[in-house]
Design an enzyme around this catalytic site. Structure first.
Site, PDB file in Angstrom:
ATOM      1  N   HIS A  64     -36.342  41.358  15.646  1.00 50.40           N
ATOM      2  CA  HIS A  64     -35.486  40.199  15.921  1.00 50.40           C
ATOM      3  C   HIS A  64     -35.279  40.091  17.419  1.00 50.40           C
ATOM      4  O   HIS A  64     -34.911  41.051  18.078  1.00 50.40           O
ATOM      5  CB  HIS A  64     -34.132  40.339  15.215  1.00 50.40           C
TER       6      HIS A  64
ATOM      7  N   TYR B 263     -23.476  35.671  13.491  1.00 52.35           N
ATOM      8  CA  TYR B 263     -22.110  36.199  13.574  1.00 52.35           C
ATOM      9  C   TYR B 263     -21.194  35.000  13.761  1.00 52.35           C
ATOM     10  O   TYR B 263     -21.310  34.294  14.767  1.00 52.35           O
ATOM     11  CB  TYR B 263     -21.957  37.116  14.788  1.00 52.35           C
TER      12      TYR B 263
ATOM     13  N   PRO C 253     -18.372  47.918  12.356  1.00 53.65           N
ATOM     14  CA  PRO C 253     -19.793  47.575  12.253  1.00 53.65           C
ATOM     15  C   PRO C 253     -20.222  46.321  13.020  1.00 53.65           C
ATOM     16  O   PRO C 253     -21.401  46.002  13.033  1.00 53.65           O
ATOM     17  CB  PRO C 253     -19.998  47.364  10.749  1.00 53.65           C
TER      18      PRO C 253
ATOM     19  N   LYS D 110     -23.681  49.424  15.595  1.00 54.64           N
ATOM     20  CA  LYS D 110     -23.960  50.578  16.451  1.00 54.64           C
ATOM     21  C   LYS D 110     -23.863  51.955  15.805  1.00 54.64           C
ATOM     22  O   LYS D 110     -24.310  52.940  16.394  1.00 54.64           O
ATOM     23  CB  LYS D 110     -23.001  50.561  17.658  1.00 54.64           C
TER      24      LYS D 110
ATOM     25  N   TYR E 159     -26.400  45.109  22.975  1.00 55.09           N
ATOM     26  CA  TYR E 159     -26.808  44.945  21.571  1.00 55.09           C
ATOM     27  C   TYR E 159     -28.194  45.561  21.351  1.00 55.09           C
ATOM     28  O   TYR E 159     -28.442  46.248  20.351  1.00 55.09           O
ATOM     29  CB  TYR E 159     -26.804  43.462  21.178  1.00 55.09           C
TER      30      TYR E 159
HETATM   31  C1  PHB Z   1     -26.416  44.736   8.333  1.00 52.32           C
HETATM   32  O1  PHB Z   1     -27.471  44.121   8.192  1.00 52.32           O
HETATM   33  O2  PHB Z   1     -25.981  45.475   7.445  1.00 52.32           O
HETATM   34  C2  PHB Z   1     -25.650  44.567   9.576  1.00 52.32           C
HETATM   35  C3  PHB Z   1     -26.208  43.857  10.614  1.00 52.32           C
HETATM   36  C4  PHB Z   1     -25.482  43.680  11.799  1.00 52.32           C
HETATM   37  C5  PHB Z   1     -24.209  44.210  11.907  1.00 52.32           C
HETATM   38  C6  PHB Z   1     -23.663  44.945  10.867  1.00 52.32           C
HETATM   39  C7  PHB Z   1     -24.374  45.123   9.701  1.00 52.32           C
HETATM   40  O3  PHB Z   1     -23.520  44.019  13.047  1.00 52.32           O
END
Ligand code: PHB
Length: 428
Positions: free
Chosen positions: A99, A227, A318, A322, A418
């Site tokens: 990604h 997000y 989460p 990280k 990130y």
């Molecule tokens: C996930 O795909 O489980 C996931 C992805 C990004 C995040 C947290 C969890 O920030």
């Protein structure tokens, strides 16, 4: 340094069993005892084995549980490089998805953050479950599987070693002697509590919300992770493959998952993720759970010959994806320190392990807390005297997000962290 071959099993003198009867404890020796067979412990074990350092992994749960446990899904660039270099990249490069950015969404509009353009780096979407599966396969192939379903783990002599780890497996009692112990047994394991309270400082913050996470059999409705901050709370669209989507909703951490029917979950995701002209595809939900969120650090990450690795020393919310990446960086640092010690008697890598890891941990604590604060609804800060006025803090968050998305420098900062602060010493 004494090196005793792995699996050197000597039935030892009888010791008193728990019930007062005389029992026999089987003694085993190794170089590193690794407590915990999650990604941190299994990866450390794999790296050490490849460097010729013997180790034994002990895991409380059974093997199926460790494989099925649903967790995170994003790997940083350096984490991918490390796994690839360690011979663990085959499936990751086939089935994982590169990604090159994410979307940030607020006020119903979506903004792309292009990691490639901003910092020339990427992340990989590949479930933690898959990383664990690859590690378990590699251990099986090498004939060094973890010991699963062990119980009554007790550490002794970690201050000045050699350490002993007592445990029970299949009704048999063992005493494992090791030069060092790696505590990779998570936030609720036995390793961190074995460090005396006077020898550590702990820091923590609980958040007034949790994440309801689902896995669904449906093609992702987006090419990159979304997000979203919405008035009703945070929502996120992630994925595991072309046919499996992973989505999250901010919820009350004490809420019961049975209050959330599949329809209610999809309706809420629709509301929070919705933008003009975009449709969220629905599918069969095959996993759902609510996880509370907290930040936690235990410093230092070393006590004598015990080294804490991953979640046993630190937890992040989460939002920044990280937790797994921090665990991989810890395993990498500790492996490097062990190699210098066993090859050259050089203790500097082991001495630097905790300061080096803790520094990185605080940098990532900041990032995770920043992302979390920016993207979630906190307590309503509506003016009590003028309840018709909208929430002040929410407006501040919208201001923050618009400023970030309009600033290439701001977005570069997000992209840099990130995609991952570098942790490998060699260039890629
Ligand atoms: C996930 O795909 O489980 C996931 C992805 C990004 C995040 C947290 C969890 O920030």
């Amino acid at each position: 340094m004494m090196v005793v071959p792995l699996g050197n099993i000597n039935p030892v003198k009888p010791v008193n069993g728990k019930d007062g009867n005389v029992a026999t404890r089987t003694s085993i020796s190794t170089q590193i005892a690794i407590i915990g067979g999650g990604p941190a412990g299994l990866l450390l074990s794999h790296l050490l084995r490849r460097s010729g350092i013997e180790n034994v992994v002990l895991e409380l749960r059974d093997r199926e549980y460790t494989i099925e446990r649903v967790r995170a899904g994003v790997l940083e660039q350096d984490a991918v490089n490390l796994l690839t270099d360690a011979g663990l990249g085959d499936r990751l490069h086939h089935e994982g998805q590169r990604h090159d950015g994410i979307y940030l969404q607020y006020n119903g509009s979506r903004h792309h953050v292009s990691f490639r353009e901003l910092v020339g780096r990427s992340v990989w979407v590949y479930g933690q479950q898959e990383v664990v599966r690859d590690l378990i396969d590699a251990h099986d192939e090498a004939g060094t599987p973890a010991r699963y379903s062990v119980s009554d783990i007790e550490l002794d002599n970690v201050a000045d070693g050699p350490a002993t780890v007592r445990f029970t497996q299949d009704g048999e009692e063992f005493e494992l002697t090791a030069d060092f112990v790696a505590g990779a047994d998570g936030a609720h394991g036995v390793c961190r509590p074995s460090i005396p309270a006077a020898e550590k400082t702990t820091y923590q913050r609980e958040y007034p919300f949790g994440w309801l996470g689902i896995l669904a059999h449906v093609q992702p409705s987006t090419d990159e992770l979304i997000y979203a901050l919405h008035e009703r709370g945070f929502a996120m669209h992630s994925m595991r493959s072309d046919t499996v989507s992973r989505l999250y909703l901010q919820v009350d951490p004490h809420d019961d998952i049975t209050n959330w029917s599949d329809d209610r979950i999809w309706d809420e995701l629709d509301l929070r993720l919705g933008t003009m002209g975009w449709t969220l595809e629905r599918g069969e939900i095959f996993d759902k759970s609510i996880t509370p969120m907290r930040s936690f650090v235990s410093d230092p990450m070393r006590f004598g010959n015990l080294f804490l690795v991953g979640d046993s020393a630190h937890i992040v919310p989460p939002t920044g994806a990280k937790g797994l990446n921090l665990a991989i960086a810890d395993a990498s640092y500790l492996h490097d320190g062990m190699v210098a010690w066993y090859r050259n008697g050089d203790a500097s890598g082991l001495d630097e392990y905790s300061p080096r890891s803790v520094k990185r941990v605080w940098q990532i604590q900041h990032f995770s807390a920043w992302m979390t604060r920016m993207l979630h609804r906190f307590e309503d800060s509506t003016d009590a005297e003028n309840p018709e006025n909208p929430d002040y803090d929410y407006q501040v968050q919208l201001g923050q997000l618009s400023q970030l998305c309009e600033s290439p420098r701001g977005m570069s900062h997000l992209a840099e962290i990130y995609t991952g602060l570098p942790f490998l010493s060699h260039p890629h």
